[in-house]
Write a protein that holds these residues in place. Sequence first.
Motif, PDB file in Angstrom:
ATOM      1  N   GLU A 103      -8.226   5.389  -6.196  1.00 50.91           N
ATOM      2  CA  GLU A 103      -8.741   4.370  -5.289  1.00 50.91           C
ATOM      3  C   GLU A 103      -7.652   3.446  -4.755  1.00 50.91           C
ATOM      4  O   GLU A 103      -7.758   2.953  -3.625  1.00 50.91           O
ATOM      5  CB  GLU A 103      -9.809   3.536  -5.995  1.00 50.91           C
ATOM      6  CG  GLU A 103     -11.011   4.359  -6.467  1.00 50.91           C
ATOM      7  CD  GLU A 103     -11.996   3.535  -7.277  1.00 50.91           C
ATOM      8  OE1 GLU A 103     -12.342   2.403  -6.860  1.00 50.91           O
ATOM      9  OE2 GLU A 103     -12.416   4.008  -8.359  1.00 50.91           O
ATOM     10  N   GLY A 104      -6.631   3.194  -5.571  1.00 48.68           N
ATOM     11  CA  GLY A 104      -5.597   2.250  -5.169  1.00 48.68           C
ATOM     12  C   GLY A 104      -4.353   2.905  -4.608  1.00 48.68           C
ATOM     13  O   GLY A 104      -4.052   2.792  -3.415  1.00 48.68           O
ATOM     14  N   LEU A 105      -3.628   3.609  -5.453  1.00 48.55           N
ATOM     15  CA  LEU A 105      -2.377   4.237  -5.025  1.00 48.55           C
ATOM     16  C   LEU A 105      -2.602   5.230  -3.893  1.00 48.55           C
ATOM     17  O   LEU A 105      -1.807   5.291  -2.948  1.00 48.55           O
ATOM     18  CB  LEU A 105      -1.711   4.928  -6.220  1.00 48.55           C
ATOM     19  CG  LEU A 105      -1.094   3.988  -7.256  1.00 48.55           C
ATOM     20  CD1 LEU A 105      -0.836   4.731  -8.569  1.00 48.55           C
ATOM     21  CD2 LEU A 105       0.202   3.368  -6.738  1.00 48.55           C
ATOM     22  N   ALA A 111      -2.196   5.168   3.969  1.00 54.41           N
ATOM     23  CA  ALA A 111      -1.774   4.252   5.028  1.00 54.41           C
ATOM     24  C   ALA A 111      -0.304   4.417   5.355  1.00 54.41           C
ATOM     25  O   ALA A 111       0.092   4.363   6.536  1.00 54.41           O
ATOM     26  CB  ALA A 111      -2.072   2.814   4.613  1.00 54.41           C
ATOM     27  N   LEU A 112       0.523   4.619   4.351  1.00 50.30           N
ATOM     28  CA  LEU A 112       1.966   4.717   4.560  1.00 50.30           C
ATOM     29  C   LEU A 112       2.371   6.048   5.172  1.00 50.30           C
ATOM     30  O   LEU A 112       3.085   6.099   6.187  1.00 50.30           O
ATOM     31  CB  LEU A 112       2.678   4.512   3.224  1.00 50.30           C
ATOM     32  CG  LEU A 112       4.205   4.634   3.235  1.00 50.30           C
ATOM     33  CD1 LEU A 112       4.825   3.500   4.035  1.00 50.30           C
ATOM     34  CD2 LEU A 112       4.752   4.646   1.810  1.00 50.30           C
ATOM     35  N   LEU A 136      -6.444   7.981   9.035  1.00 51.44           N
ATOM     36  CA  LEU A 136      -6.424   7.603   7.625  1.00 51.44           C
ATOM     37  C   LEU A 136      -5.655   6.307   7.361  1.00 51.44           C
ATOM     38  O   LEU A 136      -5.739   5.773   6.255  1.00 51.44           O
ATOM     39  CB  LEU A 136      -5.805   8.729   6.786  1.00 51.44           C
ATOM     40  CG  LEU A 136      -6.606  10.029   6.706  1.00 51.44           C
ATOM     41  CD1 LEU A 136      -5.855  11.056   5.872  1.00 51.44           C
ATOM     42  CD2 LEU A 136      -7.991   9.780   6.113  1.00 51.44           C
ATOM     43  N   ILE A 137      -4.943   5.812   8.351  1.00 46.66           N
ATOM     44  CA  ILE A 137      -4.124   4.609   8.135  1.00 46.66           C
ATOM     45  C   ILE A 137      -5.004   3.419   7.777  1.00 46.66           C
ATOM     46  O   ILE A 137      -4.819   2.777   6.734  1.00 46.66           O
ATOM     47  CB  ILE A 137      -3.272   4.297   9.376  1.00 46.66           C
ATOM     48  CG1 ILE A 137      -2.301   5.458   9.657  1.00 46.66           C
ATOM     49  CG2 ILE A 137      -2.504   2.986   9.180  1.00 46.66           C
ATOM     50  CD1 ILE A 137      -1.557   5.326  10.971  1.00 46.66           C
ATOM     51  N   GLU A 138      -5.953   3.107   8.625  1.00 44.45           N
ATOM     52  CA  GLU A 138      -6.812   1.947   8.365  1.00 44.45           C
ATOM     53  C   GLU A 138      -7.745   2.192   7.190  1.00 44.45           C
ATOM     54  O   GLU A 138      -8.058   1.279   6.434  1.00 44.45           O
ATOM     55  CB  GLU A 138      -7.594   1.571   9.629  1.00 44.45           C
ATOM     56  CG  GLU A 138      -6.735   0.958  10.708  1.00 44.45           C
ATOM     57  CD  GLU A 138      -5.915  -0.222  10.187  1.00 44.45           C
ATOM     58  OE1 GLU A 138      -6.482  -1.079   9.468  1.00 44.45           O
ATOM     59  OE2 GLU A 138      -4.709  -0.291  10.485  1.00 44.45           O
ATOM     60  N   ARG A 139      -8.199   3.432   7.052  1.00 43.49           N
ATOM     61  CA  ARG A 139      -9.043   3.723   5.901  1.00 43.49           C
ATOM     62  C   ARG A 139      -8.280   3.514   4.595  1.00 43.49           C
ATOM     63  O   ARG A 139      -8.804   2.965   3.628  1.00 43.49           O
ATOM     64  CB  ARG A 139      -9.565   5.161   5.952  1.00 43.49           C
ATOM     65  CG  ARG A 139     -10.650   5.415   4.904  1.00 43.49           C
ATOM     66  CD  ARG A 139     -11.048   6.875   4.802  1.00 43.49           C
ATOM     67  NE  ARG A 139     -10.084   7.643   4.021  1.00 43.49           N
ATOM     68  CZ  ARG A 139     -10.300   8.903   3.606  1.00 43.49           C
ATOM     69  NH1 ARG A 139     -11.425   9.516   3.949  1.00 43.49           N
ATOM     70  NH2 ARG A 139      -9.393   9.536   2.899  1.00 43.49           N
ATOM     71  N   GLY A 140      -7.030   3.933   4.570  1.00 44.84           N
ATOM     72  CA  GLY A 140      -6.214   3.747   3.380  1.00 44.84           C
ATOM     73  C   GLY A 140      -6.033   2.283   3.038  1.00 44.84           C
ATOM     74  O   GLY A 140      -6.148   1.877   1.870  1.00 44.84           O
ATOM     75  N   ARG A 141      -5.744   1.461   4.047  1.00 49.23           N
ATOM     76  CA  ARG A 141      -5.614   0.016   3.826  1.00 49.23           C
ATOM     77  C   ARG A 141      -6.912  -0.570   3.285  1.00 49.23           C
ATOM     78  O   ARG A 141      -6.898  -1.383   2.352  1.00 49.23           O
ATOM     79  CB  ARG A 141      -5.220  -0.708   5.117  1.00 49.23           C
ATOM     80  CG  ARG A 141      -3.790  -0.502   5.569  1.00 49.23           C
ATOM     81  CD  ARG A 141      -3.502  -1.316   6.820  1.00 49.23           C
ATOM     82  NE  ARG A 141      -3.638  -2.746   6.563  1.00 49.23           N
ATOM     83  CZ  ARG A 141      -2.633  -3.526   6.147  1.00 49.23           C
ATOM     84  NH1 ARG A 141      -1.440  -3.015   5.928  1.00 49.23           N
ATOM     85  NH2 ARG A 141      -2.831  -4.818   5.948  1.00 49.23           N
ATOM     86  N   LYS A 184       2.491  -3.931   3.754  1.00 49.21           N
ATOM     87  CA  LYS A 184       2.253  -5.353   4.065  1.00 49.21           C
ATOM     88  C   LYS A 184       0.804  -5.759   3.791  1.00 49.21           C
ATOM     89  O   LYS A 184       0.174  -6.478   4.576  1.00 49.21           O
ATOM     90  CB  LYS A 184       2.651  -5.672   5.503  1.00 49.21           C
ATOM     91  CG  LYS A 184       4.132  -5.458   5.786  1.00 49.21           C
ATOM     92  CD  LYS A 184       4.492  -5.801   7.224  1.00 49.21           C
ATOM     93  CE  LYS A 184       6.006  -5.802   7.431  1.00 49.21           C
ATOM     94  NZ  LYS A 184       6.659  -4.519   7.075  1.00 49.21           N
ATOM     95  N   LEU A 185       0.303  -5.303   2.654  1.00 48.52           N
ATOM     96  CA  LEU A 185      -1.053  -5.647   2.230  1.00 48.52           C
ATOM     97  C   LEU A 185      -0.961  -6.608   1.055  1.00 48.52           C
ATOM     98  O   LEU A 185      -0.668  -6.193  -0.066  1.00 48.52           O
ATOM     99  CB  LEU A 185      -1.826  -4.392   1.825  1.00 48.52           C
ATOM    100  CG  LEU A 185      -3.274  -4.604   1.383  1.00 48.52           C
ATOM    101  CD1 LEU A 185      -4.112  -5.150   2.538  1.00 48.52           C
ATOM    102  CD2 LEU A 185      -3.867  -3.291   0.871  1.00 48.52           C
ATOM    103  N   PRO A 186      -1.202  -7.903   1.282  1.00 50.41           N
ATOM    104  CA  PRO A 186      -1.086  -8.880   0.195  1.00 50.41           C
ATOM    105  C   PRO A 186      -2.326  -8.890  -0.688  1.00 50.41           C
ATOM    106  O   PRO A 186      -3.401  -8.426  -0.289  1.00 50.41           O
ATOM    107  CB  PRO A 186      -0.951 -10.203   0.944  1.00 50.41           C
ATOM    108  CG  PRO A 186      -1.746  -9.991   2.206  1.00 50.41           C
ATOM    109  CD  PRO A 186      -1.531  -8.536   2.571  1.00 50.41           C
TER     110      PRO A 186
END
Length: 209
Positions: A103-105, A111-112, A136-141, A184-186
């Motif tokens: 779910e995280g990595l 996204a990367l 998948l970029i925005e979905r990943g974020r 750049k996801l805080p």
Amino acid sequence: MKFYDYKPAPSPRRARIFMAEKGIEIETEQVDLAEKAQFSDAYRAVNPRCTVPALQLDDGAVLCDNASIMRYLEEIYPDPPLLGRDPVEKAMVAEWIARVEGEGLMGVMEALRNRSEFFKDSSLTGPQRFAQVPELIERGRARAEAFMAELDKRLAESAYLAGDTFSAADIAAAVFLDFAGWIKLPVPETLTHLARWREAVAARPSMSA
């Protein structure tokens, strides 16, 4: 034994922290992923999956995944236990490692790898070529951010992810949060339980490994 590493990458960092927690020192060789050294004939002979980390044992066998590396090292260096001390804790460590990875990595990786020119035709790790999927970029974020909230919920009821003791699940989660910085996801300031846990984990000497 020999440990194959790439200092900037998140996956081998998990293994380095694990080894540092146990006080294990192993001969290390850097595999420069920035120069695509993982695809060289020399490294393919070690690990045909073309990934790091990898741990070559004294008999020549090679472990090519954090799960197998941690399990092997836990067996031969049992103290301190990082994969759980009893059946329930072992199950919780395994569950939270799976969640951090899935779910995280994985969200950060989506996204990367689907936006960077460096990963063109290499959106997944390994020797096969896979084209990028921009959707998948925005979905990943979104997946990574949602998982931060899940971590906060868990840490509202538990000192560490698997219970009252630091474990390999916490190592994975700490690396995930740092990896999120690559896109750049805080970590939202509202996640106070996660912030408390992150401060405590960051103070551990192993985190600089």
